[in-house]
Design a protein around this motif. Structure first.
Motif, short mmCIF file in Angstrom:
data_model
loop_
_atom_site.label_atom_id
_atom_site.label_comp_id
_atom_site.label_asym_id
_atom_site.label_seq_id
_atom_site.Cartn_x
_atom_site.Cartn_y
_atom_site.Cartn_z
N CYS A 64 -0.24 126.31 151.15
CA CYS A 64 0.24 125.63 150.50
C CYS A 64 -0.93 125.86 149.31
O CYS A 64 -2.56 125.85 149.63
CB CYS A 64 0.16 124.00 150.07
N ALA A 69 -0.97 123.52 153.79
CA ALA A 69 -0.44 122.99 154.52
C ALA A 69 0.42 124.77 154.51
O ALA A 69 0.61 125.02 153.63
CB ALA A 69 0.48 122.22 154.35
N HIS A 86 2.71 117.17 150.46
CA HIS A 86 2.78 116.37 149.61
C HIS A 86 3.70 116.21 148.76
O HIS A 86 3.77 116.21 147.53
CB HIS A 86 1.23 116.52 149.33
N GLY A 88 4.79 118.92 147.43
CA GLY A 88 5.22 119.94 145.66
C GLY A 88 5.79 120.79 146.19
O GLY A 88 6.20 121.40 147.24
N PRO A 101 2.09 117.93 143.65
CA PRO A 101 1.96 116.79 144.76
C PRO A 101 1.77 115.83 144.35
O PRO A 101 1.25 115.03 143.44
CB PRO A 101 0.56 117.54 145.31
S1 FES Z 1 -0.26 120.66 150.72
FE1 FES Z 1 0.96 121.72 149.97
S2 FES Z 1 1.40 119.66 148.47
FE2 FES Z 1 -0.15 119.33 149.37
#
Ligand code: FES
Length: 165
Positions: A64, A69, A86, A88, A101
């Motif tokens: 991400c 992530a 989060h 996003g 996010p």
């Molecule tokens: S790690 Fe993907 S929105 Fe935070």
């Protein structure tokens, strides 16, 4: 071979660093990525996200652009992939975030955004300190893409040589 499989057009400004002029490597059979599918393929120490979107097949890092992530375990809906961490949401066809996010923080242009709470969830507030500062100062970067081509039933991706070691 799936006739409709084709690379998605990606703006040159969103090319992954080192991918211009990199050699292509066969990462996955076209038959293993039907329309609407997305999955991680690892080459060397690089985790690549392959996604078969309505615009074509894209390849980006399976991290991400917020806090890294794996997007491969998020939900793909058309061009939009949800980050499982989060909330996003990112457009794999344009590289743009469509929902920042929930932690808030900086967007790709350095503009600060406030945290938000999804409907049905309790708001969480961090006490002032390093954790709050880290959330506030983390920048959601622009997505970057690797060139893709289809050859003899394979999805080939141009990955920088030093990523393959
Ligand atoms: S790690 Fe993907 S929105 Fe935070």
């Amino acid at each position: 071979m799936t006739d409709e499989a084709r690379p998605a057009p990606v703006p040159a400004s969103l090319a992954a660093p080192g991918s211009a002029g990199a050699g292509f490597a066969a990462l996955l059979g076209v038959a293993d990525l039907p329309p609407g599918a997305h999955r991680r393929v690892t080459i060397g120490d690089l985790d690549v996200l392959l996604a078969h979107t309505p615009a074509g097949i894209v390849a980006t890092e399976d991290r991400c652009p917020h806090m890294s992530a794996p997007l491969s375990i998020g939900v793909l809906d058309g061009c939009i992939v949800d980050c499982p961490l989060h909330r996003g949401r990112f457009d794999l066809c344009t590289g743009e975030p469509v929902q920042l996010p929930s932690t808030g923080g900086l967007d790709a242009d350095g503009v600060l955004h406030a945290p938000w709470t999804a409907a049905g969830s309790e708001p969480k507030a961090d006490a002032p300190g390093p954790k709050l500062d880290a959330r506030r100062l983390t920048r959601t970067r622009r997505m970057r893409f690797y060139p893709v081509r289809i050859s003899n039933g394979w999805i080939e991706v141009a990955v920088p040589v030093d990523e393959r070691a």
